[in-house]
Every structure is written in C-alpha cells, then in structure tokens.
Write a protein that holds these residues in place. Structure first.
Motif, PDB file in Angstrom:
ATOM      1  N   GLY A 203      22.610 -17.791  23.408  1.00  0.00           N
ATOM      2  CA  GLY A 203      23.815 -18.368  23.963  1.00  0.00           C
ATOM      3  C   GLY A 203      24.853 -17.339  24.348  1.00  0.00           C
ATOM      4  O   GLY A 203      25.767 -17.622  25.119  1.00  0.00           O
ATOM      5  N   ASP A 204      24.709 -16.112  23.842  1.00  0.00           N
ATOM      6  CA  ASP A 204      25.663 -15.026  24.096  1.00  0.00           C
ATOM      7  C   ASP A 204      25.043 -13.744  23.563  1.00  0.00           C
ATOM      8  O   ASP A 204      24.831 -13.600  22.350  1.00  0.00           O
ATOM      9  CB  ASP A 204      26.989 -15.316  23.382  1.00  0.00           C
ATOM     10  N   ALA A 208      23.668 -11.431  19.514  1.00  0.00           N
ATOM     11  CA  ALA A 208      22.461 -10.676  19.165  1.00  0.00           C
ATOM     12  C   ALA A 208      22.802  -9.273  18.685  1.00  0.00           C
ATOM     13  O   ALA A 208      22.188  -8.763  17.733  1.00  0.00           O
ATOM     14  CB  ALA A 208      21.520 -10.620  20.366  1.00  0.00           C
ATOM     15  N   VAL A 209      23.784  -8.636  19.321  1.00  0.00           N
ATOM     16  CA  VAL A 209      24.140  -7.271  18.924  1.00  0.00           C
ATOM     17  C   VAL A 209      24.816  -7.270  17.554  1.00  0.00           C
ATOM     18  O   VAL A 209      24.545  -6.391  16.719  1.00  0.00           O
ATOM     19  CB  VAL A 209      25.037  -6.615  19.988  1.00  0.00           C
ATOM     20  N   ILE A 228      22.531   2.836  22.887  1.00  0.00           N
ATOM     21  CA  ILE A 228      22.206   1.768  23.827  1.00  0.00           C
ATOM     22  C   ILE A 228      21.574   0.637  23.035  1.00  0.00           C
ATOM     23  O   ILE A 228      20.720   0.881  22.176  1.00  0.00           O
ATOM     24  CB  ILE A 228      21.231   2.278  24.908  1.00  0.00           C
ATOM     25  N   VAL A 229      21.996  -0.568  23.318  1.00  0.00           N
ATOM     26  CA  VAL A 229      21.419  -1.735  22.655  1.00  0.00           C
ATOM     27  C   VAL A 229      20.915  -2.702  23.721  1.00  0.00           C
ATOM     28  O   VAL A 229      21.660  -3.072  24.633  1.00  0.00           O
ATOM     29  CB  VAL A 229      22.440  -2.450  21.746  1.00  0.00           C
ATOM     30  N   LEU A 230      19.665  -3.092  23.600  1.00  0.00           N
ATOM     31  CA  LEU A 230      19.085  -4.122  24.457  1.00  0.00           C
ATOM     32  C   LEU A 230      19.020  -5.401  23.638  1.00  0.00           C
ATOM     33  O   LEU A 230      18.273  -5.473  22.665  1.00  0.00           O
ATOM     34  CB  LEU A 230      17.698  -3.709  24.934  1.00  0.00           C
ATOM     35  N   PRO A 231      19.799  -6.432  23.996  1.00  0.00           N
ATOM     36  CA  PRO A 231      19.958  -7.591  23.125  1.00  0.00           C
ATOM     37  C   PRO A 231      18.891  -8.658  23.258  1.00  0.00           C
ATOM     38  O   PRO A 231      18.871  -9.611  22.466  1.00  0.00           O
ATOM     39  CB  PRO A 231      21.315  -8.147  23.560  1.00  0.00           C
TER      40      PRO A 231
END
Length: 261
Positions: A203-204, A208-209, A228-231
């Motif tokens: 939903g956002d 996740a992060v 770097i974060v890939l959610p």
C-alpha cells in the motif's frame, strides 16, 4: 531448527550453485525442519563470505512485499536480502545472461538514503526524513533453486533470490512526488509486458522500508546513509532472455533500462 553444520552445508551448496550455475534441489523438501531464522543465518553466511572476499554492502532489497505474494507463500510479512557492490549492473553495459540460471526482472521505486535509519523503532516518518531521493530501478532476480520451485525458507536462504540491480539516472525528492501513486510500465523489446503502481508494495513502499529497518536490526544490521533500498516490485516478475531489451518508465520519476546478451 538446523544445526550450524547443516546451515553451513546449505550455504556452501547455494554458493556453488551461483558460481557454477547449476541449481540445487529445494531446501525445504530436504530439510522440513528449516525455519526462518535458519534461512536468514544461511543467507548471512554467504554474505559474510563475500564481504571477506572484498564485496561491499550497498543496501538491501525487500521481497514478498505484495499481499498476493505473501498469500502464495503463506506468510504475513516480507523478507529481505542484501545488495552487494559486485551485483550492480548498468544501463550502458549489456548483461551476460549466461551468468545466471533463470534470470527475471522486477520494476521498483528505489530509495536512496541520506541519513542512517533507526533500528527496532524505525517509523515511516523516519524513512521519509532519511530518504534523500527516489530513483527508477530494475532488480535482476534469479533462483539458485531448481526451476524457481521455492518456499519461503528457500528464497530467504538464497539472498531473497536477488542477483543484481540497476538505478536509472533520475532522482526525485520525496516532497516532490506521491510515493503511493507512481504508475510503472515495463516493456521488453518495445512490447508492454507488465504494468503496475507503487502502492502494490504494502500500500506504500515507505512501509516496506520501515519494516526492513526494524527487521535487519534484529540481526545486528542497520540501514545507513548512502544505502540503496529496493522495497519490492510494482509489477510481476518477467523472464529475461538473451537479446531482451527492457525499459521501465515511471510516471513523474523517469526511466531505467536493462539489456541482456
């Protein structure tokens, strides 16, 4: 729960599978007593080994971040893997498909952190405050388990099936775009093969992060400035074949491309 010896044995298997590009049998079938803690420890064994060999941790990826994927796996939270510097691929350099077993691509809104995140008490507000920019991204995923026939502990052990990542050139500040409303279109060789929107990720993607920051803290890991974060993916995963040319376009965020030879 597995013994340390069995964890090491399975980590060795996965490392060899990635190096030799010969997939292994499903872990959860051979070791039905494996649990999530075992799986993360197996993942970490291989990450620590690669760091000892000179790799650097660039960030993390979140997997199973859509409700559909969680239901399919029978879980109620995502999982995560590590992004290492030697996993990075580039828009300008075609990827050699033979380096992988069964590669696929996923479309994601990448987060670039400008400050460290808190650990166990990280909130969505903390994530927004620490994020310096969003970026268009493609994650290259692969499975060292035969035929992508995986359970939850298989994919966690296998670094959440991560194999590579690329960011496009554009950067957009969080204040300048609605992170929940970014439409994404993926083409392969000019043909649309997947469409989605950023709110497919819990939903956002910010949720996740924040989850990731709290989760990795339990393993003694922190998300730091520059990471770097890939959610999680906005779309379904698409198989990558030799000669494929992928282009992902994000409304208001720019684009990223990835080519395979």
């Amino acid at each position: 729960m597995l013994s340390d010896a069995v964890r090491t044995e399975l980590a060795d298997e996965l490392a060899r599978a990635e190096l030799d590009r010969v997939a292994v049998d499903k872990l959860v079938d051979r070791h039905p007593d494996i649990d999530v803690v075992d799986a993360y420890e197996i993942q970490l064994l291989n990450i620590r080994r690669r760091i000892a060999d000179g790799a650097t941790v660039i960030g993390h990826k979140v997997g199973l971040s859509s409700k559909a994927m969680q239901q399919m796996m029978g879980v109620d939270e995502p999982d995560y893997g590590h992004l290492l510097g030697d996993m990075e691929v580039f828009e300008e350099v075609p990827v050699d498909t033979s380096r992988y077993l069964l590669p696929r691509v996923e479309v994601e809104v990448g987060f670039v952190l400008g400050a460290d995140l808190p650990g166990a008490d990280c909130t969505e507000a903390d994530v927004l405050a620490a994020t310096v920019a969003y970026a268009p991204a493609i994650e290259l995923i692969d499975s060292r388990i035969k035929d992508w026939n995986i359970g939850l502990c298989d994919t966690i052990s296998d670094n959440a099936s991560s194999a590579g990542w690329v960011l496009g050139r554009e950067r957009v500040a969080p204040a300048d775009i609605d992170i929940k409303g970014i439409d994404a279109v993926l083409t392969r060789n000019g043909e649309v093969v997947a469409e989605g929107r950023s709110d497919a990720v819990l939903g956002d993607p910010v949720i996740a992060v924040a989850w990731l920051a709290r989760k990795v803290a339990s393993f003694g890991v922190r998300l730091k400035a520059g990471d770097i974060v890939l959610p999680g993916s906005c779309t379904r995963a698409i198989d990558a074949r030799p000669g494929d040319n992928f282009h992902a376009e994000f409304a208001g965020l720019g684009s990223v491309r990835l080519q395979f030879t």
